[in-house]
Design an enzyme around this catalytic site. Structure first.
Site, PDB file in Angstrom:
ATOM      1  CG  ASP A  97      -0.440   0.196   2.781  1.00 24.27           C
ATOM      2  OD1 ASP A  97       0.651  -0.451   2.688  1.00 24.27           O
ATOM      3  OD2 ASP A  97      -0.489   0.414   3.247  1.00 24.27           O
ATOM      4  CD  GLU A  98      -0.678   4.310   2.059  1.00 21.02           C
ATOM      5  OE1 GLU A  98      -0.546   6.123   2.269  1.00 21.02           O
ATOM      6  OE2 GLU A  98      -2.041   4.528   2.729  1.00 21.02           O
ATOM      7  CB  THR A  99       2.871   2.047  -4.196  1.00 17.46           C
ATOM      8  OG1 THR A  99       2.186   1.579  -4.098  1.00 17.46           O
ATOM      9  CG2 THR A  99       3.593   1.174  -3.313  1.00 17.46           C
TER      10      THR A  99
END
Length: 125
Positions: free
Chosen positions: A26-28
């Site tokens: 996540d959060e890429t």
């Protein structure tokens, strides 16, 4: 590096023998955060492996991860990744589940399933 990471994952799979195993990702959001593109060590690493974008870097990571995990050796495990992995266009092996958690969940579910993946939906807390 891979020896340690895979040993950790395999140990976790032994300690937690559930059928499902979350691999993260996540959060890429590379278009919002230029941290990876501005890090000299990451740029050097990308150059060494012939990677021209951070999306290619993430694809390389997941390709390596799935290869080292030996998906064929773990047919009873179902692997989950965060929706951002699918959002970034990362090509994933068959059977990977996308964990939807943000944005327009109906659109996210439609997008993920249209790409042939199963989905796990987390509603807002």
């Amino acid at each position: 590096m891979w020896d340690a990471l895979i040993a950790l994952f395999k140990e976790l799979m032994t300690v937690y023998p559930d059928q499902y195993f979350h691999l993260g990702g996540d959060e890429t959001t590379f278009w919002m955060d230029t941290c990876w593109e501005n890090n000299a060590k990451i740029k050097e690493f990308m150059g060494y492996w012939g990677l021209n974008s951070t999306t290619q870097l993430e694809q390389w990571y997941f390709d390596q991860l799935f290869m080292h995990l030996g998906l064929r050796d773990m047919p009873k495990k179902k692997f989950i990744v965060w929706q951002e992995v699918v959002d970034m266009g990362i090509k994933l092996p068959d059977g990977i589940i996308a964990h939807i958690w943000t944005g327009n969940r109906s659109e996210q579910l439609a997008d993920v399933t249209k790409k042939g993946h199963m989905a796990l939906l987390s509603e807002c807390w």
